[in-house]
Enzyme design. Sequence first.
Site, PDB file in Angstrom:
ATOM      1  N   LYS A  13      48.448   8.070  16.107  1.00  7.53           N
ATOM      2  CA  LYS A  13      48.817   8.250  17.371  1.00  7.53           C
ATOM      3  C   LYS A  13      49.746   6.909  17.905  1.00  7.53           C
ATOM      4  O   LYS A  13      50.840   7.338  18.644  1.00  7.53           O
ATOM      5  CB  LYS A  13      47.838   8.598  18.412  1.00  7.53           C
ATOM      6  CG  LYS A  13      46.934   9.879  18.038  1.00  7.53           C
ATOM      7  CD  LYS A  13      45.843  10.305  18.956  1.00  7.53           C
ATOM      8  CE  LYS A  13      44.919   9.262  19.368  1.00  7.53           C
ATOM      9  NZ  LYS A  13      43.961   8.851  18.227  1.00  7.53           N
ATOM     10  N   ARG A  88      40.353  12.206  26.948  1.00  8.95           N
ATOM     11  CA  ARG A  88      39.502  12.408  25.738  1.00  8.95           C
ATOM     12  C   ARG A  88      38.406  13.276  26.012  1.00  8.95           C
ATOM     13  O   ARG A  88      37.448  13.725  25.045  1.00  8.95           O
ATOM     14  CB  ARG A  88      39.004  10.896  25.473  1.00  8.95           C
ATOM     15  CG  ARG A  88      39.566  10.461  24.171  1.00  8.95           C
ATOM     16  CD  ARG A  88      39.065   8.973  24.056  1.00  8.95           C
ATOM     17  NE  ARG A  88      38.941   8.476  22.772  1.00  8.95           N
ATOM     18  CZ  ARG A  88      39.710   7.328  22.350  1.00  8.95           C
ATOM     19  NH1 ARG A  88      40.712   7.125  23.042  1.00  8.95           N
ATOM     20  NH2 ARG A  88      39.628   6.879  21.297  1.00  8.95           N
ATOM     21  N   ARG A 126      43.043  -0.801   8.477  1.00  7.97           N
ATOM     22  CA  ARG A 126      43.944  -0.818   9.574  1.00  7.97           C
ATOM     23  C   ARG A 126      43.691  -2.069   9.919  1.00  7.97           C
ATOM     24  O   ARG A 126      42.804  -2.924  10.051  1.00  7.97           O
ATOM     25  CB  ARG A 126      43.760   0.059  10.517  1.00  7.97           C
ATOM     26  CG  ARG A 126      44.547  -0.119  11.811  1.00  7.97           C
ATOM     27  CD  ARG A 126      44.300   1.026  12.865  1.00  7.97           C
ATOM     28  NE  ARG A 126      43.247   1.272  13.607  1.00  7.97           N
ATOM     29  CZ  ARG A 126      43.028   2.189  14.441  1.00  7.97           C
ATOM     30  NH1 ARG A 126      44.228   2.956  14.773  1.00  7.97           N
ATOM     31  NH2 ARG A 126      41.996   1.967  15.168  1.00  7.97           N
ATOM     32  N   ARG A 159      40.006  -4.370  13.806  1.00  6.92           N
ATOM     33  CA  ARG A 159      38.972  -4.273  15.071  1.00  6.92           C
ATOM     34  C   ARG A 159      37.701  -3.995  14.647  1.00  6.92           C
ATOM     35  O   ARG A 159      37.320  -3.460  13.690  1.00  6.92           O
ATOM     36  CB  ARG A 159      39.474  -2.678  15.756  1.00  6.92           C
ATOM     37  CG  ARG A 159      40.593  -3.019  16.908  1.00  6.92           C
ATOM     38  CD  ARG A 159      41.172  -1.644  17.038  1.00  6.92           C
ATOM     39  NE  ARG A 159      40.400  -0.583  17.629  1.00  6.92           N
ATOM     40  CZ  ARG A 159      40.774   0.531  18.238  1.00  6.92           C
ATOM     41  NH1 ARG A 159      41.983   0.939  18.126  1.00  6.92           N
ATOM     42  NH2 ARG A 159      39.837   1.635  18.337  1.00  6.92           N
ATOM     43  N   ARG A 170      32.645   7.074  15.948  1.00  4.97           N
ATOM     44  CA  ARG A 170      33.781   7.523  16.782  1.00  4.97           C
ATOM     45  C   ARG A 170      34.532   8.739  16.376  1.00  4.97           C
ATOM     46  O   ARG A 170      35.017   9.672  17.191  1.00  4.97           O
ATOM     47  CB  ARG A 170      34.925   6.475  16.702  1.00  4.97           C
ATOM     48  CG  ARG A 170      34.712   5.025  17.474  1.00  4.97           C
ATOM     49  CD  ARG A 170      35.476   4.023  16.732  1.00  4.97           C
ATOM     50  NE  ARG A 170      36.945   4.027  17.145  1.00  4.97           N
ATOM     51  CZ  ARG A 170      37.755   3.822  16.267  1.00  4.97           C
ATOM     52  NH1 ARG A 170      37.624   3.178  15.302  1.00  4.97           N
ATOM     53  NH2 ARG A 170      39.359   4.200  16.691  1.00  4.97           N
TER      54      ARG A 170
HETATM   55  P1  AMP Z   1      41.173   3.691  20.725  1.00  2.99           P
HETATM   56  O1  AMP Z   1      41.896   2.667  20.660  1.00  2.99           O
HETATM   57  O2  AMP Z   1      41.885   4.991  21.429  1.00  2.99           O
HETATM   58  O3  AMP Z   1      40.468   4.143  19.380  1.00  2.99           O
HETATM   59  O4  AMP Z   1      39.878   3.527  21.846  1.00  2.99           O
HETATM   60  C1  AMP Z   1      38.927   2.357  21.603  1.00  2.99           C
HETATM   61  C2  AMP Z   1      37.646   2.493  22.658  1.00  2.99           C
HETATM   62  O5  AMP Z   1      38.226   2.681  23.794  1.00  2.99           O
HETATM   63  C3  AMP Z   1      37.097   4.101  22.043  1.00  2.99           C
HETATM   64  O6  AMP Z   1      36.217   4.082  21.076  1.00  2.99           O
HETATM   65  C4  AMP Z   1      36.258   4.031  23.748  1.00  2.99           C
HETATM   66  O7  AMP Z   1      35.214   3.392  23.630  1.00  2.99           O
HETATM   67  C5  AMP Z   1      37.300   3.621  24.466  1.00  2.99           C
HETATM   68  N1  AMP Z   1      38.197   4.694  25.123  1.00  2.99           N
HETATM   69  C6  AMP Z   1      39.626   4.517  25.067  1.00  2.99           C
HETATM   70  N2  AMP Z   1      40.035   5.718  25.537  1.00  2.99           N
HETATM   71  C7  AMP Z   1      39.097   6.356  26.243  1.00  2.99           C
HETATM   72  C8  AMP Z   1      38.920   7.544  27.038  1.00  2.99           C
HETATM   73  N3  AMP Z   1      40.125   8.162  27.320  1.00  2.99           N
HETATM   74  N4  AMP Z   1      37.947   7.642  27.440  1.00  2.99           N
HETATM   75  C9  AMP Z   1      36.810   7.308  27.145  1.00  2.99           C
HETATM   76  N5  AMP Z   1      36.712   6.158  26.433  1.00  2.99           N
HETATM   77  C10 AMP Z   1      37.963   5.566  25.844  1.00  2.99           C
END
Ligand code: AMP
Length: 213
Positions: A13, A88, A126, A159, A170
């Site tokens: 994404k 989400r 990654r 990460r 996740r």
């Molecule tokens: P990502 O970089 O999109 O994989 O997000 C990393 C982490 O950020 C996730 O595992 C959540 O802990 C938090 N996070 C990101 N976007 C959201 C969202 N829309 N709602 C809740 N937590 C989020």
Amino acid sequence: MKVILLGPPGAGKGTQAARIADELGVTRAASGDLFRENIRNETELGLQVKSYLEDGVLVPDELTIRLMMSWISAPEQADGFVLDGFPRTLPQAQALDGELAAGGGLDRVLYVNVANDELVRRLAGRFICQSCQTPYHASASPPKEAGKCDACGGALYQRNDDKPDVVKRRLDVYFAETEPLVDHYRAAGVLREVDGEGAVGDVGNLLARALRS
Ligand code: AMP
């Protein structure tokens, strides 16, 4: 145009959101990037959300909605935007629907579909740029110079939540909380599904077509 990229962690994404935002000439935000930036800068929000990101679980809706609504309502986003990682949960999607209702709502929700074992493989390899967040993959899309971002020269890092035990959580959270949004947006008539397993350029072409369809 107001566009959302929906899909599991590791679906690509972030990479595709950057391409689409460039093509459309609109801004882009990734909720995960905004949270990580707050954590790095040790803001009050950063301190509040740090443990959720470390554990691979969702930040509470209240905090997430407040952060993202303030981004969306800024004047820079008036011509449209591409969002990656938000919404989400159903309450987040409903908050977004409410915020955008007066302006005609979302134009497209692009659902990037990738099989589970491929997601695990992608996340394990990654690496992300510490400065501009550009993602790389150790074998599929390595940087020209090891450990260094092609785009800005920043240092690359893995990460913590891309490590195997957190990745599993996740993915579980994604299927429980986020996948139901596919039905929500399908019912609204804005969902387009794209196979995300191909090369970056091929998936990009499918998404460009889905945007116009
Ligand atoms: P990502 O970089 O999109 O994989 O997000 C990393 C982490 O950020 C996730 O595992 C959540 O802990 C938090 N996070 C990101 N976007 C959201 C969202 N829309 N709602 C809740 N937590 C989020």
